[in-house]
Design a protein around this motif. Sequence first.
Motif, PDB file in Angstrom:
ATOM      1  N   CYS A 196       0.838  -1.200   0.000  1.00 54.74           N
ATOM      2  CA  CYS A 196       0.000   0.000   0.000  1.00 54.74           C
ATOM      3  C   CYS A 196       0.874   1.252   0.000  1.00 54.74           C
ATOM      4  N   CYS A 241      -0.487   4.330   0.105  1.00 54.61           N
ATOM      5  CA  CYS A 241      -1.330   5.475   0.481  1.00 54.61           C
ATOM      6  C   CYS A 241      -0.606   6.391   1.470  1.00 54.61           C
ATOM      7  N   CYS A 293      -0.639   5.276   5.247  1.00 55.24           N
ATOM      8  CA  CYS A 293       0.352   4.250   5.619  1.00 55.24           C
ATOM      9  C   CYS A 293       1.754   4.874   5.683  1.00 55.24           C
TER      10      CYS A 293
HETATM   11 ZN   LIG Z   1      -2.366   2.400   3.055  1.00 57.79          ZN
END
Ligand SMILES: [Zn+2]
Length: 195
Positions: A30, A32, A35
């Motif tokens: 991930c 994003c 994160c």
């Molecule tokens: Zn994430």
Amino acid sequence: MTDISLSCECGKTQGIARGISPDSGTRVVCYCDDCQAFARHLGREDSVLDPWGGTDIFQTAPAHIAITEGREYIRCLKLTPKGPYRWYAGCCNTPIANTGSASLPFAGMITAFMEIPADEERILGPVGWYLQGKYATKPLPPGRKIVGFPLSLLVQLFWNILVWKLKGLGKPTPFFDEDGTPVTEPELVQGRKEG
Ligand SMILES: [Zn+2]
Ligand SMILES: [Zn+2]
């Protein structure tokens, strides 16, 4: 199925992930911003994030995970009040997992907390999705398709969570007491963005 040792970087917090196989979860990376913010807040971006800002996660059921040493070091933060619970080992700020509330039988184990075996693809399966690639800190290498949060993963997650719920694999969980209270009070950390 394989048991995988779990350990924070300093070794005070340890555990075991039992009965792990590619069927017991889904591996994603991930990218994003949340994160990334989690790893940065912990000061662990060098050891957790890949060169493009990605976090390697094995999404599985809480019942597979046990913390055997250092339970007193478990900490939790949230980047937004409604966001996921982000668990980490407070002894050395190693991230452990992201979860929803106790009623959701789901834990996104951060593989930085796992002692990844040499034959990791056989045990964890290959990375199924590279998520939220638009937040990557630099252009992703070829072969890592930029996706947001694709329907195919949503369907798989929905199905896995349904099965885990039916099998009762939400419990036991190292993150919540029997009555669903977090084992430690989550700290609300101001995330990267407002609102
Ligand atoms: Zn994430
Ligand atoms: Zn530690």
